[in-house]
Design a protein around this motif. Structure first.
Motif, mmCIF file in Angstrom:
data_model
loop_
_atom_site.group_PDB
_atom_site.id
_atom_site.type_symbol
_atom_site.label_atom_id
_atom_site.label_comp_id
_atom_site.label_asym_id
_atom_site.label_seq_id
_atom_site.Cartn_x
_atom_site.Cartn_y
_atom_site.Cartn_z
ATOM 1 N N VAL A 241 39.334 48.757 47.132
ATOM 2 C CA VAL A 241 40.225 49.922 47.227
ATOM 3 C C VAL A 241 41.321 49.899 46.173
ATOM 4 O O VAL A 241 42.064 50.878 46.030
ATOM 5 N N GLY A 242 41.451 48.793 45.425
ATOM 6 C CA GLY A 242 42.347 48.767 44.275
ATOM 7 C C GLY A 242 43.817 48.563 44.583
ATOM 8 O O GLY A 242 44.672 48.874 43.759
ATOM 9 N N ARG A 243 44.141 48.049 45.757
ATOM 10 C CA ARG A 243 45.536 47.752 46.064
ATOM 11 C C ARG A 243 45.618 46.502 46.934
ATOM 12 O O ARG A 243 44.626 46.076 47.520
ATOM 13 N N LEU A 244 46.803 45.938 46.994
ATOM 14 C CA LEU A 244 47.067 44.858 47.937
ATOM 15 C C LEU A 244 47.177 45.427 49.343
ATOM 16 O O LEU A 244 47.522 46.600 49.535
ATOM 17 N N GLY A 245 46.911 44.583 50.328
ATOM 18 C CA GLY A 245 47.176 44.971 51.699
ATOM 19 C C GLY A 245 48.664 44.888 51.987
ATOM 20 O O GLY A 245 49.408 44.144 51.349
ATOM 21 N N ALA A 246 49.099 45.681 52.956
ATOM 22 C CA ALA A 246 50.479 45.617 53.435
ATOM 23 C C ALA A 246 50.541 44.733 54.673
ATOM 24 O O ALA A 246 49.550 44.597 55.398
ATOM 25 N N ILE A 247 51.710 44.137 54.892
ATOM 26 C CA ILE A 247 51.879 43.314 56.088
ATOM 27 C C ILE A 247 51.542 44.124 57.336
ATOM 28 O O ILE A 247 50.900 43.616 58.267
ATOM 29 N N SER A 248 51.920 45.389 57.350
ATOM 30 C CA SER A 248 51.642 46.228 58.519
ATOM 31 C C SER A 248 50.147 46.412 58.758
ATOM 32 O O SER A 248 49.719 46.627 59.907
ATOM 33 N N ASP A 249 49.327 46.322 57.709
ATOM 34 C CA ASP A 249 47.878 46.403 57.903
ATOM 35 C C ASP A 249 47.394 45.265 58.798
ATOM 36 O O ASP A 249 46.510 45.450 59.644
ATOM 37 N N THR B 74 51.953 38.774 39.888
ATOM 38 C CA THR B 74 50.527 38.564 40.187
ATOM 39 C C THR B 74 49.905 39.757 40.901
ATOM 40 O O THR B 74 48.689 39.797 41.087
ATOM 41 N N HIS B 75 50.711 40.741 41.291
ATOM 42 C CA HIS B 75 50.200 41.801 42.166
ATOM 43 C C HIS B 75 49.102 42.639 41.515
ATOM 44 O O HIS B 75 48.136 43.023 42.188
ATOM 45 N N GLU B 76 49.246 42.928 40.231
ATOM 46 C CA GLU B 76 48.245 43.769 39.569
ATOM 47 C C GLU B 76 46.881 43.075 39.569
ATOM 48 O O GLU B 76 45.851 43.688 39.894
ATOM 49 N N PHE B 77 46.869 41.788 39.216
ATOM 50 C CA PHE B 77 45.618 41.021 39.244
ATOM 51 C C PHE B 77 45.038 40.966 40.660
ATOM 52 O O PHE B 77 43.848 41.214 40.876
ATOM 53 N N LEU B 78 45.897 40.680 41.624
ATOM 54 C CA LEU B 78 45.421 40.531 43.005
ATOM 55 C C LEU B 78 44.929 41.852 43.579
ATOM 56 O O LEU B 78 43.951 41.887 44.331
ATOM 57 N N ALA B 79 45.583 42.947 43.213
ATOM 58 C CA ALA B 79 45.127 44.262 43.681
ATOM 59 C C ALA B 79 43.702 44.539 43.217
ATOM 60 O O ALA B 79 42.896 45.137 43.944
ATOM 61 N N GLY B 80 43.390 44.083 42.012
ATOM 62 C CA GLY B 80 42.056 44.301 41.450
ATOM 63 C C GLY B 80 40.957 43.542 42.164
ATOM 64 O O GLY B 80 39.767 43.806 41.931
ATOM 65 N N LEU B 81 41.311 42.594 43.040
ATOM 66 C CA LEU B 81 40.311 41.851 43.799
ATOM 67 C C LEU B 81 39.749 42.676 44.960
ATOM 68 O O LEU B 81 38.767 42.272 45.585
ATOM 69 N N THR C 247 36.435 33.603 52.921
ATOM 70 C CA THR C 247 35.344 32.872 53.567
ATOM 71 C C THR C 247 34.024 33.635 53.449
ATOM 72 O O THR C 247 32.951 33.035 53.485
ATOM 73 N N ASP C 248 34.084 34.959 53.321
ATOM 74 C CA ASP C 248 32.879 35.790 53.199
ATOM 75 C C ASP C 248 32.633 36.232 51.763
ATOM 76 O O ASP C 248 31.532 36.658 51.438
ATOM 77 N N HIS C 249 33.676 36.156 50.944
ATOM 78 C CA HIS C 249 33.638 36.790 49.633
ATOM 79 C C HIS C 249 34.292 35.844 48.631
ATOM 80 O O HIS C 249 35.446 36.005 48.267
ATOM 81 N N ALA C 250 33.552 34.816 48.225
ATOM 82 C CA ALA C 250 34.083 33.892 47.220
ATOM 83 C C ALA C 250 34.272 34.629 45.906
ATOM 84 O O ALA C 250 33.530 35.551 45.581
ATOM 85 N N ASN C 251 35.289 34.221 45.141
ATOM 86 C CA ASN C 251 35.621 34.939 43.916
ATOM 87 C C ASN C 251 35.794 33.939 42.779
ATOM 88 O O ASN C 251 36.595 33.006 42.876
ATOM 89 N N SER C 252 35.053 34.142 41.704
ATOM 90 C CA SER C 252 35.069 33.183 40.598
ATOM 91 C C SER C 252 36.437 33.092 39.923
ATOM 92 O O SER C 252 36.754 32.094 39.292
ATOM 93 N N SER C 253 37.245 34.146 40.059
ATOM 94 C CA SER C 253 38.565 34.135 39.420
ATOM 95 C C SER C 253 39.644 33.551 40.326
ATOM 96 O O SER C 253 40.793 33.438 39.925
ATOM 97 N N LEU C 254 39.267 33.171 41.558
ATOM 98 C CA LEU C 254 40.241 32.611 42.483
ATOM 99 C C LEU C 254 39.592 31.467 43.267
ATOM 100 O O LEU C 254 39.272 31.597 44.438
#
Length: 233
Positions: free
Chosen positions: A196-204, A186-193, A132-139
């Protein structure tokens, strides 16, 4: 007195982890999702039903009141995410996304707020998205921004509406979290969004929800848990 939390979208991912987090806090939990099954834990009441049906939200809260006697917290975690080019969205997509993300939110939150007013206070936390704050042309995902952006605005509006009546409203706005929703390939692509270069964890996300639960002077907050997405890239 044991406090009671309602968690929607509770059968897997962030929702299931949120149920566990509130049990660790000593809460009883009312857990809802379409296919949720009874728990072996007597402190967890499973209430199946599609939150897009407005009758379900009221039923979930009523079941919690009947079983545990009160509702202290509602975690609006249920949501649906459909990413596609804007012109490709169908009427069915629109109905599905707005049904769960908006109508479901309104129905269950109205019922929970009524219970909270009767007992003198409570807390509502809604899971939204940093898109909602950070629209992304690749998604491209305009329906996510339309609905979840509305929930962020409603969170602030409701925080002010109920500020003097003891009910807090906050939101957690995640980036992409490693949940069953996202296939491993899809994780590698999504991490690049994320900067910090990683996906968030559920615990986050659950840690953020618990923080808000334990922060009585915080209301109207949109807490970004997004690896820096909302700040820039």
């Amino acid at each position: 007195m044991t406090k009671v939390a309602v968690v929607t979208g509770a059968s897997q991912g962030i929702g299931a982890a949120t149920v566990s987090a509130y049990r660790k806090l000593g809460y009883h939990v009312v857990a809802n999702s379409r296919g949720i099954t009874p728990s072996g834990d007597p402190g967890v009441l499973a209430v199946p039903g599609d939150i897009a049906d407005p009758a379900v939200g009221a039923r979930v809260v009523e079941a919690g009141l009947a079983e545990f006697g009160r509702i202290d917290t509602l975690v609006n975690n249920a949501g649906i995410f459909i990413a596609k080019p804007f012109a490709d969205y169908t009427a069915e997509d629109f109905d599905q996304v707005t049904g769960i993300n908006l109508r479901g939110f309104v129905a269950v939150t109205q019922a929970a707020v009524a219970a909270m007013l009767d007992q003198g206070g409570g807390h509502v936390v809604t899971v939204t998205t940093s898109l909602t704050d950070h629209a992304n042309s690749s998604l491209p995902a305009a329906l996510a921004s339309l609905t979840k952006g509305g929930l962020n605005s409603a969170t602030k509006a409701l925080a002010i509406e109920y500020a003097t009546r003891g009910i807090r409203f906050n939101a957690v706005s995640p980036g992409v979290i490693a949940t069953p929703m996202h296939p491993a390939e899809t994780h590698e692509f999504l991490a690049g969004l994320h900067p910090v270069g990683r996906l968030g964890a559920i615990s986050d996300v659950t840690d953020a929800i618990v923080f808000l639960e334990n922060a009585p002077f915080v209301t109207g907050e949109i807490l970004h848990v997004d690896g820096g997405q909302s700040a820039g890239h």
